[in-house]
Design an enzyme around this catalytic site. Sequence first.
Site, PDB file in Angstrom:
ATOM      1  N   LYS A   1       2.754 -14.129   2.503  1.00 27.81           N
ATOM      2  CA  LYS A   1       3.502 -13.221   1.624  1.00 27.81           C
ATOM      3  C   LYS A   1       4.987 -13.582   1.642  1.00 27.81           C
ATOM      4  CE  LYS A   1       0.052  -9.608   2.186  1.00 27.81           C
ATOM      5  NZ  LYS A   1      -0.377  -8.355   2.783  1.00 27.81           N
TER       6      LYS A   1
ATOM      7  N   ASP B   1       1.792  -2.206  -2.267  1.00 25.97           N
ATOM      8  CA  ASP B   1       0.384  -2.465  -1.939  1.00 25.97           C
ATOM      9  C   ASP B   1      -0.545  -1.570  -2.766  1.00 25.97           C
ATOM     10  OD1 ASP B   1      -0.365  -4.424  -0.116  1.00 25.97           O
ATOM     11  OD2 ASP B   1       0.263  -3.239   1.616  1.00 25.97           O
TER      12      ASP B   1
ATOM     13  N   GLN C   1       1.458  -4.076   7.147  1.00 25.32           N
ATOM     14  CA  GLN C   1       0.214  -4.838   7.212  1.00 25.32           C
ATOM     15  C   GLN C   1      -0.831  -4.092   8.033  1.00 25.32           C
ATOM     16  OE1 GLN C   1      -0.255  -7.586   5.409  1.00 25.32           O
ATOM     17  NE2 GLN C   1      -2.310  -8.009   6.153  1.00 25.32           N
TER      18      GLN C   1
END
Length: 293
Positions: free
Chosen positions: A52, A119, A96
Site C-alpha cells: 500500500k 477501507d 490493518q
Amino acid sequence: MNILDGRQLARDIRAELAEEVTKIKEKGGRPPHLAAVLVGDHPASQVYVRNKVRSCEKVGFRSTLIRRPADVGEAELLDIVGQLNQDEEVDGFIVQLPLPGHIDEEKVTLAINPEKDVDGFHPVNFGRMAQGLPCYLPATPAGILEMIRRYEIQTEGKEVVVVGRSNIVGTPISILLSRKAYPGNATVTICHSRTKDLPDHLRRADIIIAAIGIPEFIRGDMVKEGVVAIDVGINRVEAPDTEKGYRLCGDIDFGSVSPKASLITPVPGGVGQLTVVSLLINTLKAAKGEIYV
Ligand code: GUN
C-alpha cells in the site's frame, strides 16, 4: 479463454492517478495523503501494508506508516485513530486487520471517522453502500467492479454466484452486483459453507466470484462453458520444488476451469492487483472531498 489482466489494469489506473496528482500540484494543491496503522508483525499484514505504501509512492501520493508492537494497548490505538481523525494533513487512513486478540477490532473500526475510512469498513460506509449512496467502497469489491467495467463485461440479467459471505468481499459484492446500475442488474446468489449443493449453483452461473479462501476449491467440472471466473482468493500452498517452498493460488482451480471459461483472473496478477489501486482511488476521492460533501 481470455485472461483478465489485473496487473495491466492496475498499471493503467496508476498512470491515471499519477496524472491527477500532477494536475493537483499544478493548481497549487498538495498530493493526497494516506496513513496506515500496522500493529504487530503479522507476516501477511506487513506485506500488504508495504504494498500500500509503495503504491502511494508510485503515483506520487504522500503516505505515513504508523507502527506499534503487538502488545500496544487498545487505548493507545484508539488515541492514534483519534489523532488521525483530527489531522487535516491526512485525507484517509486504514488500520490493518487482523489486530491482536486483546484489541476489539469493532471498537477500533467504529472509532474511525467515516469520512476518512478509505477501507470502507465502517458501518456508515457499508450502510451507504447498501442504499446506493455516495460512500467509500471496500477495496476488493471496488476492484472487481473496476475490472468488470474496464473489460466491459455484461452483468445485466446474468446469473452471478458469489462464493463466500464475508463483510469485506462476499456480502458487499453481492449487494453491488444486484443494484440497479452498471455493473449490476444481475441475479445474485450467495453461497457459503452451509450451502447444500454448491456445484449445482455454480453450474448455473454466468459469472462466478470466488472468495472463500480454500485453495483451488472450484474445479472445471463444477462450472459451465463460457463462465466468467473471478478469483479473489490468494492462498499459499506448499511447493517443495520452488525456491520459496510455496506457491500462490486462488480459490479457483485455474488448470481445469480456464479451458471452459470465457474470461478468468489469474492468481497472482488478477483481482489482488486492483485491491491496492482501489484504496488509492478512495484516497484521491477523500482528498478531493468527493464522497462527503
Ligand atoms: N486485512 C486484510 N485485508 C485488509 C484490508 O483491505 N484493509 C485492512 N485494513 N486490513 C485488511
